[in-house]
Design a protein around this motif. Structure first.
Motif, PDB file in Angstrom:
ATOM      1  N   ALA A   1      35.967 108.747  23.849  1.00  0.00           N
ATOM      2  CA  ALA A   1      35.451 107.438  24.244  1.00  0.00           C
ATOM      3  C   ALA A   1      36.581 106.499  24.653  1.00  0.00           C
ATOM      4  O   ALA A   1      36.474 105.778  25.653  1.00  0.00           O
ATOM      5  N   ASP A   2      37.668 106.509  23.898  1.00  0.00           N
ATOM      6  CA  ASP A   2      38.806 105.652  24.233  1.00  0.00           C
ATOM      7  C   ASP A   2      39.394 106.045  25.584  1.00  0.00           C
ATOM      8  O   ASP A   2      39.700 105.189  26.421  1.00  0.00           O
ATOM      9  N   GLN A   3      39.555 107.337  25.801  1.00  0.00           N
ATOM     10  CA  GLN A   3      40.120 107.811  27.066  1.00  0.00           C
ATOM     11  C   GLN A   3      39.225 107.469  28.251  1.00  0.00           C
ATOM     12  O   GLN A   3      39.712 107.256  29.366  1.00  0.00           O
ATOM     13  N   ALA A   4      37.904 107.432  28.027  1.00  0.00           N
ATOM     14  CA  ALA A   4      36.957 107.106  29.093  1.00  0.00           C
ATOM     15  C   ALA A   4      36.814 105.607  29.302  1.00  0.00           C
ATOM     16  O   ALA A   4      36.074 105.171  30.202  1.00  0.00           O
ATOM     17  N   GLY A   5      37.483 104.811  28.484  1.00  0.00           N
ATOM     18  CA  GLY A   5      37.447 103.363  28.646  1.00  0.00           C
ATOM     19  C   GLY A   5      36.166 102.706  28.182  1.00  0.00           C
ATOM     20  O   GLY A   5      35.783 101.640  28.679  1.00  0.00           O
ATOM     21  N   ILE A   6      35.507 103.302  27.204  1.00  0.00           N
ATOM     22  CA  ILE A   6      34.250 102.750  26.690  1.00  0.00           C
ATOM     23  C   ILE A   6      34.563 101.800  25.540  1.00  0.00           C
ATOM     24  O   ILE A   6      35.042 102.224  24.486  1.00  0.00           O
ATOM     25  N   ALA A   7      34.293 100.545  25.736  1.00  0.00           N
ATOM     26  CA  ALA A   7      34.698  99.541  24.757  1.00  0.00           C
ATOM     27  C   ALA A   7      33.736  99.431  23.581  1.00  0.00           C
ATOM     28  O   ALA A   7      34.152  99.179  22.448  1.00  0.00           O
ATOM     29  N   ARG A   8      32.431  99.605  23.832  1.00  0.00           N
ATOM     30  CA  ARG A   8      31.428  99.395  22.785  1.00  0.00           C
ATOM     31  C   ARG A   8      30.941 100.741  22.281  1.00  0.00           C
ATOM     32  O   ARG A   8      30.370 101.531  23.032  1.00  0.00           O
ATOM     33  N   LYS A   9      31.162 100.983  21.002  1.00  0.00           N
ATOM     34  CA  LYS A   9      30.780 102.261  20.399  1.00  0.00           C
ATOM     35  C   LYS A   9      29.955 101.993  19.144  1.00  0.00           C
ATOM     36  O   LYS A   9      30.318 101.131  18.338  1.00  0.00           O
ATOM     37  N   VAL A  10      28.889 102.768  18.969  1.00  0.00           N
ATOM     38  CA  VAL A  10      28.003 102.628  17.817  1.00  0.00           C
ATOM     39  C   VAL A  10      27.843 103.995  17.160  1.00  0.00           C
ATOM     40  O   VAL A  10      27.613 104.994  17.844  1.00  0.00           O
TER      41      VAL A  10
ATOM     42  N   SER B   1      36.980 121.185  25.992  1.00  0.00           N
ATOM     43  CA  SER B   1      38.227 121.366  26.713  1.00  0.00           C
ATOM     44  C   SER B   1      37.958 121.070  28.181  1.00  0.00           C
ATOM     45  O   SER B   1      36.808 121.014  28.619  1.00  0.00           O
ATOM     46  N   GLY B   2      39.025 120.873  28.935  1.00  0.00           N
ATOM     47  CA  GLY B   2      38.850 120.519  30.332  1.00  0.00           C
ATOM     48  C   GLY B   2      38.662 119.025  30.499  1.00  0.00           C
ATOM     49  O   GLY B   2      39.069 118.230  29.642  1.00  0.00           O
ATOM     50  N   PRO B   3      38.021 118.592  31.576  1.00  0.00           N
ATOM     51  CA  PRO B   3      37.852 117.159  31.831  1.00  0.00           C
ATOM     52  C   PRO B   3      37.073 116.461  30.721  1.00  0.00           C
ATOM     53  O   PRO B   3      36.215 117.058  30.066  1.00  0.00           O
ATOM     54  N   ASN B   4      37.381 115.195  30.512  1.00  0.00           N
ATOM     55  CA  ASN B   4      36.661 114.387  29.531  1.00  0.00           C
ATOM     56  C   ASN B   4      35.169 114.364  29.896  1.00  0.00           C
ATOM     57  O   ASN B   4      34.802 113.949  31.001  1.00  0.00           O
ATOM     58  N   PRO B   5      34.290 114.803  28.993  1.00  0.00           N
ATOM     59  CA  PRO B   5      32.862 114.882  29.347  1.00  0.00           C
ATOM     60  C   PRO B   5      32.250 113.518  29.655  1.00  0.00           C
ATOM     61  O   PRO B   5      31.352 113.424  30.503  1.00  0.00           O
ATOM     62  N   LEU B   6      32.715 112.471  28.993  1.00  0.00           N
ATOM     63  CA  LEU B   6      32.162 111.141  29.236  1.00  0.00           C
ATOM     64  C   LEU B   6      32.566 110.633  30.619  1.00  0.00           C
ATOM     65  O   LEU B   6      31.757 110.043  31.340  1.00  0.00           O
ATOM     66  N   THR B   7      33.808 110.889  30.997  1.00  0.00           N
ATOM     67  CA  THR B   7      34.254 110.502  32.333  1.00  0.00           C
ATOM     68  C   THR B   7      33.501 111.280  33.396  1.00  0.00           C
ATOM     69  O   THR B   7      33.114 110.733  34.440  1.00  0.00           O
ATOM     70  N   THR B   8      33.272 112.562  33.154  1.00  0.00           N
ATOM     71  CA  THR B   8      32.500 113.385  34.094  1.00  0.00           C
ATOM     72  C   THR B   8      31.118 112.788  34.321  1.00  0.00           C
ATOM     73  O   THR B   8      30.641 112.683  35.463  1.00  0.00           O
ATOM     74  N   LEU B   9      30.452 112.387  33.254  1.00  0.00           N
ATOM     75  CA  LEU B   9      29.127 111.792  33.369  1.00  0.00           C
ATOM     76  C   LEU B   9      29.179 110.458  34.113  1.00  0.00           C
ATOM     77  O   LEU B   9      28.354 110.199  35.000  1.00  0.00           O
ATOM     78  N   LEU B  10      30.125 109.618  33.769  1.00  0.00           N
ATOM     79  CA  LEU B  10      30.225 108.308  34.410  1.00  0.00           C
ATOM     80  C   LEU B  10      30.474 108.438  35.907  1.00  0.00           C
ATOM     81  O   LEU B  10      29.913 107.681  36.709  1.00  0.00           O
ATOM     82  N   ASN B  11      31.284 109.396  36.292  1.00  0.00           N
ATOM     83  CA  ASN B  11      31.600 109.570  37.709  1.00  0.00           C
ATOM     84  C   ASN B  11      30.399 110.083  38.506  1.00  0.00           C
ATOM     85  O   ASN B  11      30.325 109.868  39.726  1.00  0.00           O
ATOM     86  N   ALA B  12      29.480 110.767  37.848  1.00  0.00           N
ATOM     87  CA  ALA B  12      28.329 111.354  38.538  1.00  0.00           C
ATOM     88  C   ALA B  12      27.062 110.507  38.420  1.00  0.00           C
ATOM     89  O   ALA B  12      26.055 110.814  39.069  1.00  0.00           O
ATOM     90  N   TRP B  13      27.099 109.474  37.623  1.00  0.00           N
ATOM     91  CA  TRP B  13      25.897 108.683  37.348  1.00  0.00           C
ATOM     92  C   TRP B  13      25.433 107.935  38.600  1.00  0.00           C
ATOM     93  O   TRP B  13      26.206 107.245  39.255  1.00  0.00           O
ATOM     94  N   ASN B  14      24.141 108.065  38.908  1.00  0.00           N
ATOM     95  CA  ASN B  14      23.527 107.387  40.042  1.00  0.00           C
ATOM     96  C   ASN B  14      22.227 106.752  39.580  1.00  0.00           C
ATOM     97  O   ASN B  14      21.183 107.406  39.553  1.00  0.00           O
TER      98      ASN B  14
END
Length: 231
Positions: free
Chosen positions: A44-53, A111-124
């Protein structure tokens, strides 16, 4: 709208871990020298997500104490009963805010790319009410026919119904407005997914890396091997 908040599901009993969770919650089990919850928060930190619950129930006081040094992490207590993924997400909405949210199961290792970043980049948001991260069933360690969904050429998902397909990996982006229309207190997000599938607005994305479910004691060694190979 870009999701700005992340829900981490950490309330479960971890019964498949046997004696390892007799005195602690599963998110505090160490993998490669660090608790599972810390691996998830690092993503989450690496993906730049500020709000975490994080939702809490079983031995929640231990997890709350561990997270006390993280002012960016809010706690959603499920004191009377575990609300499952759907009920737990709905209960946490006052902390998560409005709009689509990311959710992540902390009992997996990637492993591999950050899964959260992958999702954010593909979100439409114009096309999607949900975007789930997936792997083919064989790559996720499932037996033939033990799949969650089928994935079509446009990226839409449908129920597998015993057909060999893809497996949900425990990371997604999802709109939460439909939770208000489910009357039960305790329910799975499968209820919401099925409604989104029926509208053609549930999508999936193949994770371009490795994944390990840390649901049993054997999963810890497998996860550590995955992380060591990813260095």
């Amino acid at each position: 709208m870009r999701p700005e908040a992340l829900m981490l599901f950490a309330a479960g009993f971890g019964t498949r871990m046997g004696a390892l969770t007799a005195d602690r919650p599963k998110p505090l089990l160490p993998v490669a020298g660090r608790p599972l919850i810390d691996h998830a928060l690092q993503l989450a930190d690496q993906a730049g997500i500020a709000r975490k619950v994080v939702n809490l129930h079983y031995r929640g006081d231990q997890l709350a104490a561990h997270l006390a040094s993280r002012p960016d992490v809010a706690l959603s207590w499920e004191r009377e009963a575990i609300l499952e993924t759907g009920g737990g997400l709905r209960a946490a909405l006052p902390l998560l805010g409005t709009g689509p949210v990311l959710t992540l199961n902390p009992d997996v290792v990637w492993s591999g790319p950050n899964p959260l970043t992958t999702l954010l980049n593909a979100w439409n948001p114009a096309r999607m009410d949900a975007l789930l991260l997936l792997l083919p069933a064989g790559e996720a360690g499932r037996a033939p026919g033990k799949s969650d969904f089928l994935l079509d050429g446009d990226g839409r998902i449908s129920r597998a119904n015993g057909t060999d397909g893809v497996v949900y990996l425990g990371a997604q982006i999802i709109h939460t407005e439909g939770l208000a229309n489910i009357h039960e207190q305790v329910f799975s997000l499968n209820r919401l997914w099925d409604r989104m599938i029926a509208r053609g607005r549930a999508f999936g994305l193949i994770h371009p890396g490795g994944w390990c479910d840390v649901g049993t004691p054997a999963g810890i060694a497998a996860a550590e091997a995955l992380l060591a190979a990813d260095v």
